[in-house]
Structures are given as structure tokens and as C-alpha cells.
Design a protein around this motif. Structure first.
Motif, PDB file in Angstrom:
ATOM      1  N   HIS A   1     -23.727  12.633  30.997  1.00 55.81           N
ATOM      2  CA  HIS A   1     -24.463  13.707  31.677  1.00 55.81           C
ATOM      3  C   HIS A   1     -23.713  14.089  32.947  1.00 55.81           C
ATOM      4  O   HIS A   1     -23.071  13.246  33.573  1.00 55.81           O
ATOM      5  N   SER A   2     -23.830  15.340  33.329  1.00 52.00           N
ATOM      6  CA  SER A   2     -23.219  15.775  34.589  1.00 52.00           C
ATOM      7  C   SER A   2     -23.977  15.150  35.762  1.00 52.00           C
ATOM      8  O   SER A   2     -25.161  14.807  35.639  1.00 52.00           O
ATOM      9  N   PRO A   3     -23.326  15.019  36.908  1.00 50.94           N
ATOM     10  CA  PRO A   3     -24.033  14.507  38.093  1.00 50.94           C
ATOM     11  C   PRO A   3     -25.266  15.355  38.433  1.00 50.94           C
ATOM     12  O   PRO A   3     -26.290  14.813  38.849  1.00 50.94           O
ATOM     13  N   ALA A   4     -25.189  16.659  38.229  1.00 52.77           N
ATOM     14  CA  ALA A   4     -26.331  17.531  38.525  1.00 52.77           C
ATOM     15  C   ALA A   4     -27.508  17.216  37.603  1.00 52.77           C
ATOM     16  O   ALA A   4     -28.665  17.180  38.049  1.00 52.77           O
ATOM     17  N   SER A   5     -27.219  16.956  36.326  1.00 58.14           N
ATOM     18  CA  SER A   5     -28.294  16.617  35.389  1.00 58.14           C
ATOM     19  C   SER A   5     -28.915  15.259  35.733  1.00 58.14           C
ATOM     20  O   SER A   5     -30.137  15.103  35.677  1.00 58.14           O
ATOM     21  N   ILE A   6     -28.082  14.301  36.075  1.00 57.64           N
ATOM     22  CA  ILE A   6     -28.602  12.983  36.459  1.00 57.64           C
ATOM     23  C   ILE A   6     -29.481  13.111  37.690  1.00 57.64           C
ATOM     24  O   ILE A   6     -30.558  12.507  37.764  1.00 57.64           O
ATOM     25  N   ASP A   7     -29.056  13.919  38.644  1.00 59.75           N
ATOM     26  CA  ASP A   7     -29.845  14.129  39.857  1.00 59.75           C
ATOM     27  C   ASP A   7     -31.193  14.765  39.530  1.00 59.75           C
ATOM     28  O   ASP A   7     -32.230  14.357  40.063  1.00 59.75           O
ATOM     29  N   LYS A   8     -31.180  15.752  38.640  1.00 64.08           N
ATOM     30  CA  LYS A   8     -32.439  16.385  38.237  1.00 64.08           C
ATOM     31  C   LYS A   8     -33.396  15.355  37.643  1.00 64.08           C
ATOM     32  O   LYS A   8     -34.562  15.273  38.033  1.00 64.08           O
ATOM     33  N   MET A   9     -32.895  14.576  36.688  1.00 62.87           N
ATOM     34  CA  MET A   9     -33.753  13.596  36.018  1.00 62.87           C
ATOM     35  C   MET A   9     -34.244  12.530  36.984  1.00 62.87           C
ATOM     36  O   MET A   9     -35.407  12.109  36.921  1.00 62.87           O
ATOM     37  N   ALA A  10     -33.375  12.094  37.895  1.00 63.82           N
ATOM     38  CA  ALA A  10     -33.769  11.081  38.876  1.00 63.82           C
ATOM     39  C   ALA A  10     -34.871  11.591  39.796  1.00 63.82           C
ATOM     40  O   ALA A  10     -35.651  10.807  40.337  1.00 63.82           O
ATOM     41  N   ASN A  11     -34.934  12.909  39.948  1.00 62.17           N
ATOM     42  CA  ASN A  11     -35.966  13.523  40.787  1.00 62.17           C
ATOM     43  C   ASN A  11     -37.154  14.020  39.966  1.00 62.17           C
ATOM     44  O   ASN A  11     -37.973  14.794  40.460  1.00 62.17           O
ATOM     45  N   GLY A  12     -37.226  13.588  38.696  1.00 59.05           N
ATOM     46  CA  GLY A  12     -38.368  13.924  37.858  1.00 59.05           C
ATOM     47  C   GLY A  12     -38.366  15.339  37.325  1.00 59.05           C
ATOM     48  O   GLY A  12     -39.400  15.837  36.883  1.00 59.05           O
ATOM     49  N   ILE A  13     -37.205  15.991  37.335  1.00 57.89           N
ATOM     50  CA  ILE A  13     -37.100  17.367  36.841  1.00 57.89           C
ATOM     51  C   ILE A  13     -36.491  17.333  35.448  1.00 57.89           C
ATOM     52  O   ILE A  13     -35.349  16.894  35.267  1.00 57.89           O
ATOM     53  N   PRO A  14     -37.232  17.769  34.444  1.00 55.53           N
ATOM     54  CA  PRO A  14     -36.699  17.738  33.070  1.00 55.53           C
ATOM     55  C   PRO A  14     -35.498  18.663  32.909  1.00 55.53           C
ATOM     56  O   PRO A  14     -35.400  19.706  33.566  1.00 55.53           O
ATOM     57  N   LEU A  15     -34.602  18.278  32.033  1.00 57.05           N
ATOM     58  CA  LEU A  15     -33.458  19.121  31.707  1.00 57.05           C
ATOM     59  C   LEU A  15     -33.905  20.246  30.780  1.00 57.05           C
ATOM     60  O   LEU A  15     -34.855  20.099  30.019  1.00 57.05           O
ATOM     61  N   ASP A  16     -33.194  21.359  30.868  1.00 50.02           N
ATOM     62  CA  ASP A  16     -33.464  22.466  29.948  1.00 50.02           C
ATOM     63  C   ASP A  16     -32.247  22.647  29.038  1.00 50.02           C
ATOM     64  O   ASP A  16     -31.273  21.901  29.135  1.00 50.02           O
ATOM     65  N   ASP A  17     -32.326  23.617  28.153  1.00 49.78           N
ATOM     66  CA  ASP A  17     -31.251  23.839  27.193  1.00 49.78           C
ATOM     67  C   ASP A  17     -29.908  24.089  27.883  1.00 49.78           C
ATOM     68  O   ASP A  17     -28.877  23.605  27.418  1.00 49.78           O
ATOM     69  N   ALA A  18     -29.922  24.820  28.978  1.00 52.91           N
ATOM     70  CA  ALA A  18     -28.673  25.109  29.693  1.00 52.91           C
ATOM     71  C   ALA A  18     -28.056  23.828  30.245  1.00 52.91           C
ATOM     72  O   ALA A  18     -26.833  23.658  30.207  1.00 52.91           O
ATOM     73  N   ASP A  19     -28.902  22.926  30.753  1.00 51.82           N
ATOM     74  CA  ASP A  19     -28.390  21.653  31.278  1.00 51.82           C
ATOM     75  C   ASP A  19     -27.747  20.823  30.170  1.00 51.82           C
ATOM     76  O   ASP A  19     -26.795  20.079  30.411  1.00 51.82           O
ATOM     77  N   ARG A  20     -28.283  20.918  28.980  1.00 48.84           N
ATOM     78  CA  ARG A  20     -27.834  20.059  27.879  1.00 48.84           C
ATOM     79  C   ARG A  20     -26.636  20.620  27.114  1.00 48.84           C
ATOM     80  O   ARG A  20     -25.972  19.888  26.379  1.00 48.84           O
ATOM     81  N   GLY A  21     -26.334  21.903  27.268  1.00 44.20           N
ATOM     82  CA  GLY A  21     -25.289  22.544  26.474  1.00 44.20           C
ATOM     83  C   GLY A  21     -23.927  21.882  26.582  1.00 44.20           C
ATOM     84  O   GLY A  21     -23.317  21.517  25.560  1.00 44.20           O
ATOM     85  N   GLU A  22     -23.411  21.745  27.781  1.00 41.97           N
ATOM     86  CA  GLU A  22     -22.082  21.156  27.974  1.00 41.97           C
ATOM     87  C   GLU A  22     -22.072  19.691  27.539  1.00 41.97           C
ATOM     88  O   GLU A  22     -21.111  19.204  26.940  1.00 41.97           O
ATOM     89  N   TRP A  23     -23.154  18.993  27.830  1.00 39.72           N
ATOM     90  CA  TRP A  23     -23.290  17.584  27.457  1.00 39.72           C
ATOM     91  C   TRP A  23     -23.209  17.419  25.938  1.00 39.72           C
ATOM     92  O   TRP A  23     -22.463  16.574  25.429  1.00 39.72           O
ATOM     93  N   LEU A  24     -23.959  18.233  25.199  1.00 38.58           N
ATOM     94  CA  LEU A  24     -23.932  18.155  23.733  1.00 38.58           C
ATOM     95  C   LEU A  24     -22.558  18.528  23.189  1.00 38.58           C
ATOM     96  O   LEU A  24     -22.079  17.913  22.227  1.00 38.58           O
ATOM     97  N   ALA A  25     -21.912  19.509  23.792  1.00 42.22           N
ATOM     98  CA  ALA A  25     -20.566  19.894  23.356  1.00 42.22           C
ATOM     99  C   ALA A  25     -19.582  18.738  23.564  1.00 42.22           C
ATOM    100  O   ALA A  25     -18.709  18.499  22.719  1.00 42.22           O
ATOM    101  N   THR A  26     -19.726  18.018  24.658  1.00 41.66           N
ATOM    102  CA  THR A  26     -18.874  16.846  24.913  1.00 41.66           C
ATOM    103  C   THR A  26     -19.075  15.791  23.834  1.00 41.66           C
ATOM    104  O   THR A  26     -18.112  15.249  23.284  1.00 41.66           O
ATOM    105  N   LEU A  27     -20.338  15.508  23.506  1.00 42.38           N
ATOM    106  CA  LEU A  27     -20.628  14.498  22.485  1.00 42.38           C
ATOM    107  C   LEU A  27     -20.152  14.951  21.106  1.00 42.38           C
ATOM    108  O   LEU A  27     -19.607  14.151  20.331  1.00 42.38           O
ATOM    109  N   ALA A  28     -20.302  16.235  20.803  1.00 42.85           N
ATOM    110  CA  ALA A  28     -19.781  16.767  19.536  1.00 42.85           C
ATOM    111  C   ALA A  28     -18.261  16.598  19.487  1.00 42.85           C
ATOM    112  O   ALA A  28     -17.696  16.301  18.426  1.00 42.85           O
ATOM    113  N   GLY A  29     -17.617  16.772  20.626  1.00 45.74           N
ATOM    114  CA  GLY A  29     -16.164  16.563  20.708  1.00 45.74           C
ATOM    115  C   GLY A  29     -15.778  15.125  20.399  1.00 45.74           C
ATOM    116  O   GLY A  29     -14.755  14.877  19.738  1.00 45.74           O
ATOM    117  N   PHE A  30     -16.597  14.172  20.846  1.00 46.27           N
ATOM    118  CA  PHE A  30     -16.333  12.764  20.501  1.00 46.27           C
ATOM    119  C   PHE A  30     -16.430  12.558  18.988  1.00 46.27           C
ATOM    120  O   PHE A  30     -15.574  11.917  18.387  1.00 46.27           O
TER     121      PHE A  30
END
Length: 170
Positions: free
Chosen positions: A40-69
Motif C-alpha cells: 500500500h502507498s504511505p498515503a493509503s496506510i495513513d488513511k487506514m490508520a486514521n480510520g478512513i476507508p480506502l476507495d477505488d482510486a486509492d486501490r487502483g495503483e496497489w492492485l496494478a502492482t500486485l497484478a504485476g507480481f
């Protein structure tokens, strides 16, 4: 096992045991293990640590990275198990872009089981009932035609056994 290499997604909401089961599964298969949370990006981790759910935009790059693996392991004909929530069908479609033959293990549990597990975590950025409720609200559970579905009430070793038996039958 029939095949010599596997690309496997272990999915479920937070608290379902993805990392523990994924590590056990990878060990059993002699595969590498990747915890999606580590990417996860540092921004996404910060959001989750502050109780803010991720949205589709937050997850896009993360999912693309995992698909790349997954794609990299497929190209190298190597085995990998990746733990990732993969809550929505389209998220799983993104991951399958890395490997169309991806095998999926869905760790299914009820809200109370998950809440208790999350409450016992000491050092994880994902906290709180609101975050769990958000993930459960976003969850589009895969059908048995898409994934092997196993209840998290079983011991992790039995979950791995059940998944491997189902994988062998496919």
C-alpha cells in the motif's frame, strides 16, 4: 499436486487470516509469499490508520502492482501466494490481468469473528468497527465458480488442506 507452479490469491476482509493462511500455503507449496498490505502507498496506510476507508482510486495503483507480481511470476513459471483483500469482482479481474489462471482462496467469516480477531491485533494499521463495516459493505463475495471458499472458523492448517484438496480436484 498436478501442476508444478501456482499463482494463488488468498482473499478476504481484514481479520480473515489472509497473511497467516497465505504464509502456510506458500510454505506447503514451496512458493514465495507476498503480503499485499506491504505494498500500500504511505498515503493509503495513513488513511487506514486514521480510520478512513480506502476507495477505488486509492486501490487502483496497489492492485496494478500486485497484478504485476502475478505477471512476473507467471513469466518466470514460478509459484507465488499473494494475500490481498480483493473485495470487488473488478479488483479480482485486475489481479487476473497478471495471470488469467489465478487460483483464488476466499476466507469467509462472519462480522463477529472478524471483529474479535481485529480487536486482538496489536500493531496493524487497520483498526475499528467502521473500517470492518466498510470492507464488508464493499465485499462482493466470489462464487464457488470463481474461488475456493473456506470458513475461517477452521484452524489455519485445515484451511490450507481444504484449499489444496479443492485445487487438486480442479
Amino acid at each position: 499436486m498436478k501442476d508444478s507452479t501456482y499463482r494463488i490469491l488468498v482473499m478476504g476482509v481484514s481479520g480473515s487470516g489472509k497473511s497467516l493462511v497465505g504464509r502456510l500455503l506458500a510454505s506447503r507449496l514451496g512458493a514465495d509469499f507476498i503480503d499485499g498490505d506491504d505494498h500500500h502507498s504511505p498515503a493509503s496506510i495513513d488513511k487506514m490508520a486514521n480510520g478512513i476507508p480506502l476507495d477505488d482510486a486509492d486501490r487502483g495503483e496497489w492492485l496494478a502492482t500486485l497484478a504485476g507480481f502475478f505477471a512476473d511470476y507467471r513469466r518466470r513459471e514460478a509459484s507465488v501466494v499473494i494475500a490481498c483483500s480483493a473485495l470487488k469482482h473488478r479488483y479480482r479481474d485486475t489481479l487476473r490481468e497478471g495471470d488469467g489462471g489465478l487460483a483464488i482462496l476466499f476466507l469467509e467469516g462472519d462480522r463477529e469473528q472478524l471483529r474479535q480477531r481485529l480487536g486482538s491485533r496489536e500493531e496493524h494499521f487497520f483498526r475499528g468497527d467502521a473500517m470492518l463495516d466498510s470492507q464488508l459493505g464493499d465485499l462482493e463475495p466470489p462464487g464457488r465458480d470463481e474461488a475456493v471458499v473456506v470458513d475461517i472458523g477452521q484452524p489455519p492448517e485445515q484451511i490450507v488442506d481444504a484449499f489444496l484438496a479443492a485445487l487438486e480436484r480442479r
